[in-house]
Write a protein that holds these residues in place. Sequence first.
Motif, short mmCIF file in Angstrom:
data_model
loop_
_atom_site.label_atom_id
_atom_site.label_comp_id
_atom_site.label_asym_id
_atom_site.label_seq_id
_atom_site.Cartn_x
_atom_site.Cartn_y
_atom_site.Cartn_z
N SER A 58 0.80 -1.22 0.00
CA SER A 58 0.00 0.00 0.00
C SER A 58 0.84 1.27 0.00
CB SER A 58 -0.92 0.00 1.22
OG SER A 58 -0.16 0.10 2.40
N THR A 59 2.16 1.18 0.07
CA THR A 59 2.99 2.38 0.08
C THR A 59 3.64 2.55 -1.29
OG1 THR A 59 3.45 2.05 2.40
CG2 THR A 59 4.91 3.51 1.21
N THR A 60 3.47 3.74 -1.89
CA THR A 60 4.02 4.03 -3.20
C THR A 60 4.94 5.24 -3.10
OG1 THR A 60 1.96 3.25 -4.18
CG2 THR A 60 3.44 4.50 -5.60
N VAL A 61 6.14 5.12 -3.64
CA VAL A 61 7.10 6.23 -3.64
C VAL A 61 7.29 6.68 -5.08
CG1 VAL A 61 9.45 6.93 -3.11
CG2 VAL A 61 8.27 5.30 -1.63
N THR A 62 7.05 7.99 -5.32
CA THR A 62 7.22 8.54 -6.67
C THR A 62 8.20 9.69 -6.62
OG1 THR A 62 5.33 9.99 -6.36
CG2 THR A 62 4.91 7.89 -7.44
N PRO A 63 9.22 9.69 -7.47
CA PRO A 63 10.17 10.81 -7.49
C PRO A 63 9.52 12.03 -8.16
CG PRO A 63 10.77 9.18 -9.13
CD PRO A 63 9.62 8.61 -8.35
N TYR A 78 2.91 8.48 -1.06
CA TYR A 78 1.46 8.36 -0.98
C TYR A 78 1.14 7.00 -0.38
CZ TYR A 78 1.47 12.25 -4.23
OH TYR A 78 1.69 13.45 -4.83
N GLU A 79 0.32 7.02 0.62
CA GLU A 79 -0.08 5.77 1.25
C GLU A 79 -1.54 5.51 0.92
OE1 GLU A 79 -0.55 3.90 5.66
OE2 GLU A 79 1.09 5.29 5.29
N GLU A 80 -1.77 4.37 0.32
CA GLU A 80 -3.13 4.00 -0.05
C GLU A 80 -3.57 2.88 0.87
OE1 GLU A 80 -3.06 2.84 -4.10
OE2 GLU A 80 -2.23 4.72 -4.79
N ARG A 81 -4.75 3.02 1.39
CA ARG A 81 -5.30 1.97 2.24
C ARG A 81 -6.57 1.45 1.60
NH1 ARG A 81 -3.58 2.36 8.09
NH2 ARG A 81 -1.80 3.76 7.98
#
Length: 87
Positions: A58-63, A78-81
């Motif tokens: 659920s954790t996405t890291v975008t530069p 951004y953390e998506e639940r």
Amino acid sequence: MTIAGSIILIMLGAILTWAVEFTLAGLDIQVIGVILMVGGLAGLLFGLYRLSAVRRASTTVTPVAPVDEVHTTQRRVYEERHYNDPI
């Protein structure tokens, strides 16, 4: 199987294995206790794996593009639940 259910199975199996003294004809209470403990342990391991896999996914890291001339970069996390329970 939830983590609490697995712990309950482990406790019930331990009670049947080491604390119960009576016997039934054709049924070994200690073996049933060991089976319950192994099943509870397998359910506990599966529940913990599932819990960690959901948190990891659920954790996405975008530069993000550079902000100034020094070429420093910022990262936004951004953390998506996702909740699977019905409303």
